[in-house]
Design a protein around this motif. Structure first.
Motif, PDB file in Angstrom:
ATOM      1  N   HIS A 111       0.871  -1.249  -0.044  1.00 56.06           N
ATOM      2  CA  HIS A 111       0.051  -0.011  -0.020  1.00 56.06           C
ATOM      3  C   HIS A 111       0.771   1.321   0.172  1.00 56.06           C
ATOM      4  O   HIS A 111       0.533   2.206  -0.455  1.00 56.06           O
ATOM      5  CB  HIS A 111      -1.067  -0.271   1.186  1.00 56.06           C
ATOM      6  CG  HIS A 111      -2.005  -1.062   1.143  1.00 56.06           C
ATOM      7  ND1 HIS A 111      -2.814  -1.298   2.048  1.00 56.06           N
ATOM      8  CD2 HIS A 111      -2.077  -1.912  -0.031  1.00 56.06           C
ATOM      9  CE1 HIS A 111      -3.619  -2.391   1.627  1.00 56.06           C
ATOM     10  NE2 HIS A 111      -3.252  -2.705   0.505  1.00 56.06           N
ATOM     11  N   LYS A 115      -4.836  12.299  -1.666  1.00 52.35           N
ATOM     12  CA  LYS A 115      -4.394  12.140  -0.360  1.00 52.35           C
ATOM     13  C   LYS A 115      -3.417  11.006  -0.203  1.00 52.35           C
ATOM     14  O   LYS A 115      -2.879  10.669   0.986  1.00 52.35           O
ATOM     15  CB  LYS A 115      -5.601  11.661   0.502  1.00 52.35           C
ATOM     16  CG  LYS A 115      -6.855  12.624   0.309  1.00 52.35           C
ATOM     17  CD  LYS A 115      -6.951  13.542   1.342  1.00 52.35           C
ATOM     18  CE  LYS A 115      -8.371  14.226   1.202  1.00 52.35           C
ATOM     19  NZ  LYS A 115      -8.706  14.970   2.283  1.00 52.35           N
ATOM     20  N   ALA A 162      -1.723   9.097   3.396  1.00 53.16           N
ATOM     21  CA  ALA A 162      -1.658   7.652   3.746  1.00 53.16           C
ATOM     22  C   ALA A 162      -0.442   6.784   3.568  1.00 53.16           C
ATOM     23  O   ALA A 162      -0.400   6.104   4.467  1.00 53.16           O
ATOM     24  CB  ALA A 162      -2.861   7.294   2.543  1.00 53.16           C
ATOM     25  N   THR A 195      -7.747   0.876  -4.967  1.00 53.28           N
ATOM     26  CA  THR A 195      -7.748   2.226  -4.877  1.00 53.28           C
ATOM     27  C   THR A 195      -7.175   2.372  -3.373  1.00 53.28           C
ATOM     28  O   THR A 195      -7.289   1.538  -2.504  1.00 53.28           O
ATOM     29  CB  THR A 195      -9.313   2.652  -4.739  1.00 53.28           C
ATOM     30  OG1 THR A 195      -9.983   2.274  -3.812  1.00 53.28           O
ATOM     31  CG2 THR A 195      -9.996   2.562  -6.388  1.00 53.28           C
ATOM     32  N   LYS A 205      -9.104   4.132  -1.066  1.00 52.98           N
ATOM     33  CA  LYS A 205      -9.966   3.963  -0.233  1.00 52.98           C
ATOM     34  C   LYS A 205      -9.858   2.436  -0.039  1.00 52.98           C
ATOM     35  O   LYS A 205     -10.118   1.867   1.238  1.00 52.98           O
ATOM     36  CB  LYS A 205     -11.315   4.259  -0.835  1.00 52.98           C
ATOM     37  CG  LYS A 205     -12.370   4.412   0.158  1.00 52.98           C
ATOM     38  CD  LYS A 205     -13.701   5.273  -0.312  1.00 52.98           C
ATOM     39  CE  LYS A 205     -14.657   5.192   0.939  1.00 52.98           C
ATOM     40  NZ  LYS A 205     -15.641   5.904   0.268  1.00 52.98           N
ATOM     41  N   GLU A 206      -9.867   1.664  -0.923  1.00 50.34           N
ATOM     42  CA  GLU A 206      -9.926   0.179  -0.646  1.00 50.34           C
ATOM     43  C   GLU A 206      -8.782  -0.426   0.213  1.00 50.34           C
ATOM     44  O   GLU A 206      -9.011  -1.213   0.988  1.00 50.34           O
ATOM     45  CB  GLU A 206      -9.972  -0.558  -1.999  1.00 50.34           C
ATOM     46  CG  GLU A 206     -11.269  -0.679  -2.516  1.00 50.34           C
ATOM     47  CD  GLU A 206     -11.208  -1.234  -3.963  1.00 50.34           C
ATOM     48  OE1 GLU A 206     -10.359  -1.869  -4.375  1.00 50.34           O
ATOM     49  OE2 GLU A 206     -12.475  -1.078  -4.802  1.00 50.34           O
ATOM     50  N   VAL A 226      -7.050   1.472   2.504  1.00 40.26           N
ATOM     51  CA  VAL A 226      -7.118   1.988   3.804  1.00 40.26           C
ATOM     52  C   VAL A 226      -8.343   0.917   4.422  1.00 40.26           C
ATOM     53  O   VAL A 226      -8.120   0.431   5.507  1.00 40.26           O
ATOM     54  CB  VAL A 226      -7.802   3.292   3.765  1.00 40.26           C
ATOM     55  CG1 VAL A 226      -8.139   3.718   5.308  1.00 40.26           C
ATOM     56  CG2 VAL A 226      -6.655   4.260   3.199  1.00 40.26           C
ATOM     57  N   LEU A 227      -9.395   0.778   3.782  1.00 46.38           N
ATOM     58  CA  LEU A 227     -10.451  -0.229   4.219  1.00 46.38           C
ATOM     59  C   LEU A 227      -9.774  -1.490   4.721  1.00 46.38           C
ATOM     60  O   LEU A 227     -10.312  -1.953   5.836  1.00 46.38           O
ATOM     61  CB  LEU A 227     -11.733  -0.297   3.096  1.00 46.38           C
ATOM     62  CG  LEU A 227     -12.813  -1.192   3.581  1.00 46.38           C
ATOM     63  CD1 LEU A 227     -13.514  -0.850   4.827  1.00 46.38           C
ATOM     64  CD2 LEU A 227     -13.674  -1.515   2.677  1.00 46.38           C
ATOM     65  N   LEU A 273      -9.982   6.821   6.289  1.00 46.74           N
ATOM     66  CA  LEU A 273     -11.076   6.515   5.819  1.00 46.74           C
ATOM     67  C   LEU A 273     -12.049   7.680   5.683  1.00 46.74           C
ATOM     68  O   LEU A 273     -12.626   7.829   4.784  1.00 46.74           O
ATOM     69  CB  LEU A 273     -11.634   5.137   6.244  1.00 46.74           C
ATOM     70  CG  LEU A 273     -12.633   4.387   5.427  1.00 46.74           C
ATOM     71  CD1 LEU A 273     -12.103   3.977   3.996  1.00 46.74           C
ATOM     72  CD2 LEU A 273     -13.058   3.216   6.229  1.00 46.74           C
ATOM     73  N   GLN A 274     -12.397   8.430   6.848  1.00 46.49           N
ATOM     74  CA  GLN A 274     -13.220   9.408   6.785  1.00 46.49           C
ATOM     75  C   GLN A 274     -12.824  10.401   5.921  1.00 46.49           C
ATOM     76  O   GLN A 274     -13.588  11.013   5.634  1.00 46.49           O
ATOM     77  CB  GLN A 274     -13.425   9.587   8.346  1.00 46.49           C
ATOM     78  CG  GLN A 274     -14.148   8.582   9.195  1.00 46.49           C
ATOM     79  CD  GLN A 274     -14.159   9.065  10.610  1.00 46.49           C
ATOM     80  OE1 GLN A 274     -14.051  10.164  11.044  1.00 46.49           O
ATOM     81  NE2 GLN A 274     -14.551   7.911  11.287  1.00 46.49           N
ATOM     82  N   LEU A 301     -11.496  10.236   3.103  1.00 46.38           N
ATOM     83  CA  LEU A 301     -11.318   9.872   1.641  1.00 46.38           C
ATOM     84  C   LEU A 301     -12.442  10.088   0.962  1.00 46.38           C
ATOM     85  O   LEU A 301     -13.806  10.091   1.446  1.00 46.38           O
ATOM     86  CB  LEU A 301     -10.752   8.462   1.432  1.00 46.38           C
ATOM     87  CG  LEU A 301      -9.481   8.219   1.714  1.00 46.38           C
ATOM     88  CD1 LEU A 301      -8.903   6.752   1.823  1.00 46.38           C
ATOM     89  CD2 LEU A 301      -8.471   9.047   1.043  1.00 46.38           C
TER      90      LEU A 301
END
Length: 176
Positions: free
Chosen positions: A57, A65, A69, A118, A120-121, A123-124, A173-174, A176
């Protein structure tokens, strides 16, 4: 409440000379050593899988961002590697062998290795993995109880940091 009787010094000295080949594992060790070593090896696999996922990652982060991250991913990768080292050291102290076999890592890890396409994925998936580690380590701590205070303390220290990691990933996550 009954008082705990302490062993006299002569007995302690005598017991210390018996089974000296067991190193740190003395007669006073009351946990199921094989089971503790198995749990430690599962935690080792979990930490190594998380290290690898965070490293991926770090290198793959892109987007607006991404730099924020990526910094978190690298910091967490390094901390997960430190956790793995502490766990491997404890396995050896207990007379076991740390399992670094790549073929066994994903099988023994509690967390999965999900790459994420992505930011977001990514981080999730990191947040999900942290939540798995948190629940897993909390259960291990409860299982160990007072039978192996050193291993319990290692898991407690790691658990505290995994909770920080989850909080970091949740914040990211919040955003993004």
């Amino acid at each position: 409440m009954t008082a705990i009787e302490l062993t006299d010094v002569q007995t302690l000295r005598q017991r210390a000379r018996q089974h000296v080949e067991n190193g740190a594992v003395t007669e006073g060790y009351h946990a199921d050593r094989e089971r503790i070593i198995r749990l430690l090896n599962e935690a080792l696999a979990t930490e190594l899988v998380c290290t690898l996922r965070y490293k991926r990652h770090y290198f793959m982060a892109s987007g607006v961002k991404a730099s924020i991250a990526a910094e978190e991913f690298l910091e967490h990768a390094n901390q997960e590697a430190e956790h793995a080292d502490r766990i491997a050291e404890r396995i050896v102290q207990l007379g076991g062998e740390p399992d670094f076999n790549p073929d066994n890592l994903s099988k023994n890890s509690h967390a999965q290795y999900v790459a994420g396409a992505t930011l977001k994925e990514m981080v999730l998936e990191d947040l999900v993995a942290e939540r798995i580690a948190i629940d897993s380590y909390r259960e291990i701590i409860q299982y160990i109880g007072d039978k192996d205070p050193t291993t319990r303390r290692i898991f407690e220290d790691i658990l505290a940091q995994e909770e920080e990691h989850a909080d970091d990933m949740s914040d990211l996550l919040q955003g993004l």
